[in-house]
Scaffold this motif. Structure first.
Motif, PDB file in Angstrom:
ATOM      1  N   GLN A  55     -19.268  -2.753 -40.820  1.00 33.50           N
ATOM      2  CA  GLN A  55     -17.952  -2.660 -40.365  1.00 33.50           C
ATOM      3  C   GLN A  55     -17.184  -1.390 -40.874  1.00 33.50           C
ATOM      4  O   GLN A  55     -16.776  -0.752 -39.964  1.00 33.50           O
ATOM      5  N   GLN A  56     -17.622  -1.140 -41.888  1.00 30.89           N
ATOM      6  CA  GLN A  56     -16.918   0.140 -42.658  1.00 30.89           C
ATOM      7  C   GLN A  56     -17.604   1.530 -41.911  1.00 30.89           C
ATOM      8  O   GLN A  56     -16.872   2.141 -41.745  1.00 30.89           O
TER       9      GLN A  56
ATOM     10  N   GLU B 276      -9.020  -6.745 -37.084  1.00 32.94           N
ATOM     11  CA  GLU B 276      -7.753  -6.783 -37.614  1.00 32.94           C
ATOM     12  C   GLU B 276      -7.280  -8.117 -37.513  1.00 32.94           C
ATOM     13  O   GLU B 276      -6.808  -8.638 -38.452  1.00 32.94           O
TER      14      GLU B 276
ATOM     15  N   LYS C 145      -6.291   1.544 -42.268  1.00 32.55           N
ATOM     16  CA  LYS C 145      -7.499   2.301 -41.584  1.00 32.55           C
ATOM     17  C   LYS C 145      -7.549   1.914 -40.003  1.00 32.55           C
ATOM     18  O   LYS C 145      -7.865   2.746 -39.246  1.00 32.55           O
TER      19      LYS C 145
ATOM     20  N   LYS D  97      -7.203  -3.732 -51.091  1.00 30.79           N
ATOM     21  CA  LYS D  97      -8.265  -3.372 -50.268  1.00 30.79           C
ATOM     22  C   LYS D  97      -7.919  -4.173 -48.862  1.00 30.79           C
ATOM     23  O   LYS D  97      -8.458  -3.338 -47.860  1.00 30.79           O
ATOM     24  N   LYS D  98      -7.289  -5.243 -48.977  1.00 28.06           N
ATOM     25  CA  LYS D  98      -7.159  -5.829 -47.429  1.00 28.06           C
ATOM     26  C   LYS D  98      -6.026  -4.881 -46.897  1.00 28.06           C
ATOM     27  O   LYS D  98      -6.250  -4.585 -45.550  1.00 28.06           O
TER      28      LYS D  98
ATOM     29  N   GLU E  56     -14.431  -6.999 -50.947  1.00 29.12           N
ATOM     30  CA  GLU E  56     -13.843  -6.029 -49.855  1.00 29.12           C
ATOM     31  C   GLU E  56     -13.517  -6.898 -48.643  1.00 29.12           C
ATOM     32  O   GLU E  56     -13.989  -7.968 -48.293  1.00 29.12           O
TER      33      GLU E  56
ATOM     34  N   SER F 290     -10.645 -11.433 -44.868  1.00 33.69           N
ATOM     35  CA  SER F 290     -11.749 -10.419 -44.789  1.00 33.69           C
ATOM     36  C   SER F 290     -12.512 -10.825 -43.341  1.00 33.69           C
ATOM     37  O   SER F 290     -12.118 -11.632 -42.659  1.00 33.69           O
TER      38      SER F 290
ATOM     39  N   LEU G 217     -14.077  -5.518 -45.595  1.00 36.14           N
ATOM     40  CA  LEU G 217     -14.912  -5.136 -44.377  1.00 36.14           C
ATOM     41  C   LEU G 217     -16.406  -5.013 -44.850  1.00 36.14           C
ATOM     42  O   LEU G 217     -16.516  -4.696 -46.067  1.00 36.14           O
TER      43      LEU G 217
ATOM     44  N   ALA H  27      -7.670  -1.743 -45.628  1.00 36.30           N
ATOM     45  CA  ALA H  27      -8.592  -1.785 -44.526  1.00 36.30           C
ATOM     46  C   ALA H  27      -7.866  -1.933 -43.237  1.00 36.30           C
ATOM     47  O   ALA H  27      -7.958  -1.516 -42.003  1.00 36.30           O
TER      48      ALA H  27
ATOM     49  N   ILE I  34      -8.963  -9.978 -40.529  1.00 34.28           N
ATOM     50  CA  ILE I  34      -8.444  -9.587 -41.728  1.00 34.28           C
ATOM     51  C   ILE I  34      -7.089 -10.157 -41.957  1.00 34.28           C
ATOM     52  O   ILE I  34      -6.925 -10.693 -43.225  1.00 34.28           O
TER      53      ILE I  34
END
Length: 183
Positions: free
Chosen positions: A70-71, A44, A16, A9-10, A64, A52, A66, A13, A47
């Motif tokens: 934030q998403q 960025e 993306k 997931k990290k 998660e 996170s 984000l 993100a 993270i």
């Protein structure tokens, strides 16, 4: 002191975020504002450093990278970078196509009564009936009416009686035993 965030997931993100920056640099859509560029850089950085981009667990899911907001913002920036930014409340079907949802102009007008129509009808109706008998003004009086003429009624049956006067002074309160305390 980061939270335990799933590595996949990290990485997703970060991918993306970097993709949104890359698309914005290509110039397909309008240029990103200073705030949007700063947002992408700071998210960025967080993270990579903490795993996170948010600290409050109430703002997003535990695993998660984000937060929920934030998403949403990242999705908006990504659409803007691709040239598919939100256009507001316009027709979503596009030019030449009929929208499945009705817009404000296409909806049926509400059924509203016209005052002018009623006035003309009332003027015609009020001219024809004769005026009613004069109405007595004042306090209404209730009287008992016997069922038959043969019923026993005294001579004082229909006399008006004055109401009893109210007692002067403050009201008296009584304490009634019972309830939770008095049981």
């Amino acid at each position: 002191m980061g939270r335990d965030v799933d590595e996949r997931k990290k990485r997703a993100a970060l991918r993306k975020l970097r993709k949104a920056v890359e698309l914005a640099e290509q110039g397909k859509g309008p240029p990103l504002s200073d705030w949007e560029r700063e947002f992408l850089e700071e998210v960025e950085e967080r993270i990579e450093k903490y795993g996170s981009a948010f600290a409050d667990p109430m703002k997003g899911d535990e695993g998660e990278a984000l937060s929920a907001l934030q998403q949403v913002k990242l999705k908006e920036i990504d659409k803007k970078a691709r040239g598919k930014a939100r256009k507001g409340f316009g027709n979503k079907a596009g030019p030449g196509k009929k929208s499945t949802k009705g817009g404000f102009a296409e909806r049926a007008r509400p059924r509203v009564r016209q005052i002018d129509d009623d006035i003309e009808e009332e003027a015609i109706e009020t001219e024809t009936p004769p005026s009613p008998a004069p109405v007595r003004r004042g306090k209404p009086v209730l009287k008992a009416v016997p069922k038959d003429e043969t019923s026993d009624t005294g001579p004082d049956a229909y006399k008006e009686q004055a109401p009893k006067p109210r007692p002067a002074g403050r009201p008296v309160f009584r304490v009634i035993d019972g309830g939770k305390d008095g049981a």
